[in-house]
Scaffold this motif. Sequence first.
Motif, PDB file in Angstrom:
ATOM      1  N   TYR A  98       0.455  -1.302   0.191  1.00 10.07           N
ATOM      2  CA  TYR A  98      -0.125  -0.055  -0.327  1.00 10.07           C
ATOM      3  C   TYR A  98       1.116   1.793  -0.567  1.00 10.07           C
ATOM      4  O   TYR A  98       1.867   1.154   0.970  1.00 10.07           O
ATOM      5  N   ASN A 102      -7.835   4.806   6.288  1.00  9.60           N
ATOM      6  CA  ASN A 102      -8.716   3.475   6.735  1.00  9.60           C
ATOM      7  C   ASN A 102      -9.742   4.444   5.578  1.00  9.60           C
ATOM      8  O   ASN A 102     -10.161   5.562   6.671  1.00  9.60           O
ATOM      9  N   HIS A 103     -10.892   2.776   5.963  1.00  9.60           N
ATOM     10  CA  HIS A 103     -12.134   3.339   5.341  1.00  9.60           C
ATOM     11  C   HIS A 103     -13.219   2.304   6.105  1.00  9.60           C
ATOM     12  O   HIS A 103     -12.637   0.675   5.364  1.00  9.60           O
ATOM     13  N   ARG A 141     -14.232  -0.532   8.924  1.00  8.90           N
ATOM     14  CA  ARG A 141     -14.348  -0.976   9.716  1.00  8.90           C
ATOM     15  C   ARG A 141     -12.897  -1.427   9.756  1.00  8.90           C
ATOM     16  O   ARG A 141     -12.950  -1.733  10.687  1.00  8.90           O
ATOM     17  N   TYR A 142     -12.923  -1.739   8.439  1.00  6.75           N
ATOM     18  CA  TYR A 142     -11.594  -2.468   7.862  1.00  6.75           C
ATOM     19  C   TYR A 142     -10.821  -2.079   7.908  1.00  6.75           C
ATOM     20  O   TYR A 142      -9.688  -2.345   6.625  1.00  6.75           O
ATOM     21  N   THR A 178      -7.278  -1.850   4.633  1.00  5.88           N
ATOM     22  CA  THR A 178      -6.376  -3.481   3.712  1.00  5.88           C
ATOM     23  C   THR A 178      -7.603  -3.722   3.925  1.00  5.88           C
ATOM     24  O   THR A 178      -8.009  -4.639   2.235  1.00  5.88           O
ATOM     25  N   GLY A 179      -9.113  -3.687   4.147  1.00  9.18           N
ATOM     26  CA  GLY A 179     -10.106  -4.171   3.884  1.00  9.18           C
ATOM     27  C   GLY A 179      -9.900  -5.801   4.516  1.00  9.18           C
ATOM     28  O   GLY A 179      -9.248  -6.135   5.210  1.00  9.18           O
ATOM     29  N   LEU A 180     -10.931  -7.116   4.950  1.00  7.90           N
ATOM     30  CA  LEU A 180     -10.377  -7.543   5.633  1.00  7.90           C
ATOM     31  C   LEU A 180     -10.158  -8.155   4.635  1.00  7.90           C
ATOM     32  O   LEU A 180     -10.577  -9.121   3.336  1.00  7.90           O
ATOM     33  N   GLN A 181      -9.262  -9.622   5.163  1.00  6.71           N
ATOM     34  CA  GLN A 181      -8.806 -10.206   4.211  1.00  6.71           C
ATOM     35  C   GLN A 181      -8.315 -11.188   4.738  1.00  6.71           C
ATOM     36  O   GLN A 181      -8.444 -11.825   5.763  1.00  6.71           O
ATOM     37  N   GLN A 230      -7.444 -14.505   9.207  1.00 10.71           N
ATOM     38  CA  GLN A 230      -8.556 -13.471   8.966  1.00 10.71           C
ATOM     39  C   GLN A 230      -7.647 -12.244   9.499  1.00 10.71           C
ATOM     40  O   GLN A 230      -7.235 -12.090  10.796  1.00 10.71           O
ATOM     41  N   TRP A 285      -7.477  -7.053   9.266  1.00 12.85           N
ATOM     42  CA  TRP A 285      -7.546  -6.400   8.628  1.00 12.85           C
ATOM     43  C   TRP A 285      -6.333  -5.583   9.530  1.00 12.85           C
ATOM     44  O   TRP A 285      -6.340  -5.670  10.708  1.00 12.85           O
ATOM     45  N   GLU A 337      -5.083  -1.194   9.896  1.00 10.24           N
ATOM     46  CA  GLU A 337      -5.509   0.178  10.614  1.00 10.24           C
ATOM     47  C   GLU A 337      -3.881   1.347  10.478  1.00 10.24           C
ATOM     48  O   GLU A 337      -3.476   0.741  11.322  1.00 10.24           O
TER      49      GLU A 337
END
Length: 131
Positions: free
Chosen positions: A95, A101-102, A104-105, A108-111, A123, A125, A127
């Motif tokens: 990144y 930050n975007h 809730r996750y 990265t988003g939930l990975q 799993q 994420w 921030e």
Amino acid sequence: MRAMVVAAVVIALAAASPVLAETVACHLTYGGETQVIESAPLASPYAGTPTAIGSFFLFRIIFVREPADLARINLYVYAHAEFGEAPTPVQHASYPYPVSNHGRYGFTGLQRVYEPKHESELQYWCEMRGA
């Protein structure tokens, strides 16, 4: 004279205020347990050591802010190796810094990452924390 005293007080208060260090915080869930690991900026993209997550994963955060043209956050997930073997990379995400930050996750988003031999799932994420 009064203005100088006020300025001196403002400077002293600013110096005494805690400065929040900017870190990358990653929330990792494996086997029903969640842990958070953080990394402050590193001086080199080759620094930083992986953190063992459960029995089958290693997770590494590389956060470099300088020089500006190379500033980025790299996240690595490795599958633990058998004795005498090197860990196997199973995911690398990169990144450009700065990130935002975007929702809730974080940024990265939930990975979801899967370990190939033992069919385990990690799993995570991440921030940004601090400013």
